[in-house]
Design a protein around this motif. Structure first.
Motif, PDB file in Angstrom:
ATOM      1  N   THR A  47     -29.646  47.545 -13.842  1.00 36.87           N
ATOM      2  CA  THR A  47     -28.248  47.337 -14.223  1.00 36.87           C
ATOM      3  C   THR A  47     -27.873  48.411 -15.227  1.00 36.87           C
ATOM      4  O   THR A  47     -27.435  48.125 -16.332  1.00 36.87           O
ATOM      5  CB  THR A  47     -28.054  45.935 -14.830  1.00 36.87           C
ATOM      6  OG1 THR A  47     -29.058  45.725 -15.834  1.00 36.87           O
ATOM      7  CG2 THR A  47     -28.180  44.855 -13.783  1.00 36.87           C
ATOM      8  N   LYS A  48     -28.045  49.658 -14.828  1.00 39.49           N
ATOM      9  CA  LYS A  48     -27.956  50.784 -15.750  1.00 39.49           C
ATOM     10  C   LYS A  48     -26.589  50.932 -16.403  1.00 39.49           C
ATOM     11  O   LYS A  48     -26.469  51.531 -17.467  1.00 39.49           O
ATOM     12  CB  LYS A  48     -28.312  52.082 -15.008  1.00 39.49           C
ATOM     13  CG  LYS A  48     -29.789  52.451 -15.090  1.00 39.49           C
ATOM     14  CD  LYS A  48     -30.201  52.664 -16.539  1.00 39.49           C
ATOM     15  CE  LYS A  48     -31.558  53.341 -16.651  1.00 39.49           C
ATOM     16  NZ  LYS A  48     -31.916  53.575 -18.067  1.00 39.49           N
ATOM     17  N   GLU A  49     -25.535  50.410 -15.785  1.00 40.79           N
ATOM     18  CA  GLU A  49     -24.218  50.533 -16.368  1.00 40.79           C
ATOM     19  C   GLU A  49     -23.863  49.341 -17.243  1.00 40.79           C
ATOM     20  O   GLU A  49     -22.747  49.258 -17.747  1.00 40.79           O
ATOM     21  CB  GLU A  49     -23.164  50.700 -15.252  1.00 40.79           C
ATOM     22  CG  GLU A  49     -23.398  51.881 -14.337  1.00 40.79           C
ATOM     23  CD  GLU A  49     -23.547  53.194 -15.109  1.00 40.79           C
ATOM     24  OE1 GLU A  49     -22.724  53.431 -16.015  1.00 40.79           O
ATOM     25  OE2 GLU A  49     -24.462  53.959 -14.811  1.00 40.79           O
ATOM     26  N   SER A  99     -33.926  48.982 -17.802  1.00 41.56           N
ATOM     27  CA  SER A  99     -33.026  48.610 -16.713  1.00 41.56           C
ATOM     28  C   SER A  99     -31.589  48.402 -17.180  1.00 41.56           C
ATOM     29  O   SER A  99     -30.703  48.165 -16.356  1.00 41.56           O
ATOM     30  CB  SER A  99     -33.533  47.334 -16.027  1.00 41.56           C
ATOM     31  OG  SER A  99     -33.688  46.283 -16.956  1.00 41.56           O
ATOM     32  N   HIS A 100     -31.353  48.461 -18.490  1.00 39.44           N
ATOM     33  CA  HIS A 100     -30.007  48.305 -19.022  1.00 39.44           C
ATOM     34  C   HIS A 100     -29.618  49.537 -19.836  1.00 39.44           C
ATOM     35  O   HIS A 100     -30.467  50.201 -20.421  1.00 39.44           O
ATOM     36  CB  HIS A 100     -29.921  47.061 -19.913  1.00 39.44           C
ATOM     37  CG  HIS A 100     -30.074  45.777 -19.168  1.00 39.44           C
ATOM     38  ND1 HIS A 100     -31.295  45.263 -18.815  1.00 39.44           N
ATOM     39  CD2 HIS A 100     -29.144  44.897 -18.704  1.00 39.44           C
ATOM     40  CE1 HIS A 100     -31.125  44.120 -18.169  1.00 39.44           C
ATOM     41  NE2 HIS A 100     -29.843  43.880 -18.088  1.00 39.44           N
ATOM     42  N   ALA A 101     -28.314  49.796 -19.864  1.00 46.62           N
ATOM     43  CA  ALA A 101     -27.832  50.946 -20.622  1.00 46.62           C
ATOM     44  C   ALA A 101     -28.050  50.756 -22.116  1.00 46.62           C
ATOM     45  O   ALA A 101     -28.245  51.729 -22.850  1.00 46.62           O
ATOM     46  CB  ALA A 101     -26.344  51.163 -20.330  1.00 46.62           C
ATOM     47  N   ALA A 119     -20.579  46.194 -20.676  1.00 45.54           N
ATOM     48  CA  ALA A 119     -20.546  44.745 -20.513  1.00 45.54           C
ATOM     49  C   ALA A 119     -21.964  44.185 -20.350  1.00 45.54           C
ATOM     50  O   ALA A 119     -22.830  44.833 -19.754  1.00 45.54           O
ATOM     51  CB  ALA A 119     -19.702  44.376 -19.289  1.00 45.54           C
ATOM     52  N   PRO A 120     -22.225  42.996 -20.870  1.00 45.27           N
ATOM     53  CA  PRO A 120     -23.565  42.412 -20.763  1.00 45.27           C
ATOM     54  C   PRO A 120     -23.792  41.700 -19.429  1.00 45.27           C
ATOM     55  O   PRO A 120     -23.014  40.823 -19.055  1.00 45.27           O
ATOM     56  CB  PRO A 120     -23.601  41.420 -21.927  1.00 45.27           C
ATOM     57  CG  PRO A 120     -22.175  40.973 -22.068  1.00 45.27           C
ATOM     58  CD  PRO A 120     -21.330  42.164 -21.702  1.00 45.27           C
ATOM     59  N   SER A 121     -24.858  42.053 -18.753  1.00 43.63           N
ATOM     60  CA  SER A 121     -25.241  41.331 -17.534  1.00 43.63           C
ATOM     61  C   SER A 121     -26.318  40.297 -17.832  1.00 43.63           C
ATOM     62  O   SER A 121     -26.644  39.466 -16.983  1.00 43.63           O
ATOM     63  CB  SER A 121     -25.769  42.302 -16.473  1.00 43.63           C
ATOM     64  OG  SER A 121     -26.962  42.943 -16.925  1.00 43.63           O
ATOM     65  N   LEU A 122     -26.861  40.329 -19.049  1.00 44.21           N
ATOM     66  CA  LEU A 122     -27.899  39.382 -19.450  1.00 44.21           C
ATOM     67  C   LEU A 122     -27.708  39.046 -20.923  1.00 44.21           C
ATOM     68  O   LEU A 122     -27.667  39.933 -21.772  1.00 44.21           O
ATOM     69  CB  LEU A 122     -29.286  39.975 -19.238  1.00 44.21           C
ATOM     70  CG  LEU A 122     -30.483  39.138 -19.721  1.00 44.21           C
ATOM     71  CD1 LEU A 122     -30.559  37.811 -18.982  1.00 44.21           C
ATOM     72  CD2 LEU A 122     -31.793  39.912 -19.548  1.00 44.21           C
ATOM     73  N   ILE A 123     -27.573  37.752 -21.213  1.00 40.88           N
ATOM     74  CA  ILE A 123     -27.479  37.268 -22.587  1.00 40.88           C
ATOM     75  C   ILE A 123     -28.570  36.233 -22.787  1.00 40.88           C
ATOM     76  O   ILE A 123     -28.625  35.230 -22.072  1.00 40.88           O
ATOM     77  CB  ILE A 123     -26.099  36.651 -22.880  1.00 40.88           C
ATOM     78  CG1 ILE A 123     -24.998  37.692 -22.691  1.00 40.88           C
ATOM     79  CG2 ILE A 123     -26.064  36.078 -24.299  1.00 40.88           C
ATOM     80  CD1 ILE A 123     -23.592  37.121 -22.744  1.00 40.88           C
ATOM     81  N   ASP A 134     -35.356  36.863 -13.170  1.00 39.21           N
ATOM     82  CA  ASP A 134     -35.184  37.794 -12.052  1.00 39.21           C
ATOM     83  C   ASP A 134     -35.158  37.073 -10.706  1.00 39.21           C
ATOM     84  O   ASP A 134     -34.581  37.574  -9.743  1.00 39.21           O
ATOM     85  CB  ASP A 134     -36.308  38.831 -12.075  1.00 39.21           C
ATOM     86  CG  ASP A 134     -35.834  40.213 -11.655  1.00 39.21           C
ATOM     87  OD1 ASP A 134     -34.615  40.473 -11.758  1.00 39.21           O
ATOM     88  OD2 ASP A 134     -36.669  41.023 -11.220  1.00 39.21           O
ATOM     89  N   ALA A 135     -35.780  35.899 -10.625  1.00 39.98           N
ATOM     90  CA  ALA A 135     -35.835  35.152  -9.378  1.00 39.98           C
ATOM     91  C   ALA A 135     -34.696  34.149  -9.217  1.00 39.98           C
ATOM     92  O   ALA A 135     -34.573  33.505  -8.166  1.00 39.98           O
ATOM     93  CB  ALA A 135     -37.172  34.418  -9.272  1.00 39.98           C
TER      94      ALA A 135
END
Length: 236
Positions: free
Chosen positions: A4-6, A31-33, A68-72, A216-217
């Protein structure tokens, strides 16, 4: 984890054992920006106190600037403090201690959700996860005791279900879950390690990786539920 690089990841409680391990693992994966770290004992803009809504709101405002956060991840919790531990009997119930436990285990994560859930993208499959506990399961409670801790985690699990419904109105693929890390070698578990079965006391870095694998699953249909470190669903 899925690249989720962006997008960014947020760790609330990054000054604790599991939270710090989460942040380190996410940084290593790359995997994150950006990986945001917030915690009560962190200074400056990284400071976030679950009992101070203004600090939560300020942290969310920083994250809102992007990406933007894809994981909190809310990696916080309290079982004992100082000389005070979980109640073993009815006579141990104390209103001030109950209020303290609920403030950290239930109200704090709820306020994080209030300010951070709206930041999740309206597309993709973003995840909001909070550390819960198996002892918060009502149907699995056969021993009693630990009244405040059990009740605060049960309440958190109900809020997670509520937040899952709310998040789905903005993005029907968003996932909101509770996570049970097992018994982790941190200050929270220190007084109770003697009762842990061999091989079931996890180092923080192992616990973090196990839970990241669980995340992840996850699929959108899992939203609103609680899962253990091995991926098994914990009943309500």
């Amino acid at each position: 984890m899925t690249a989720t690089k962006e997008l960014s990841a947020v760790v609330i409680g990054a000054s604790g054992g599991i939270g710090g391990a989460f942040a380190d693992a996410l940084n290593e994966e790359g995997s994150h920006a950006r990986v945001w770290r917030f915690g009560r004992s962190l200074a400056g803009d990284a400071h976030l106190d679950l009992t101070d809504e203004a600090s939560i709101e300020a942290a969310a405002a920083r994250v809102a600037a992007g990406p933007a956060p894809s994981l909190i991840l809310v990696a916080t919790g309290i079982l004992g403090e100082g000389e005070r531990g979980p109640e073993k009997a009815l006579r141990d119930l104390d209103p001030d201690w109950l209020a303290r436990v609920f403030a950290i285990n239930t109200i704090g994560p709820a306020l994080v959700a209030k300010h951070f859930l709206p930041l999740l993208p309206r597309t993709g499959t973003p995840v909001f996860a909070a550390l819960s506990a198996r002892v918060g399961s009502i149907s699995d409670n056969r021993l009693g005791g630990w009244h405040g801790y059990r009740a605060s985690k049960s309440a958190l699990n109900m809020l997670i279900r509520n937040f899952a419904i709310d998040a789905a109105r903005r993005n029907d693929r968003a996932i909101v879950v509770g996570l049970h890390p097992g018994t982790v070698d941190t200050k929270l578990s220190e007084p109770f390690r003697g009762t842990v079965a061999p091989g079931k006391l996890f180092a923080p870095d192992r616990a973090a990786l196990q839970l990241l694998d669980v995340i992840d699953a996850l699929k959108p249909g899992d939203s609103g539920k609680c899962f253990a470190w091995d991926g098994a669903e914990i009943p309500a």
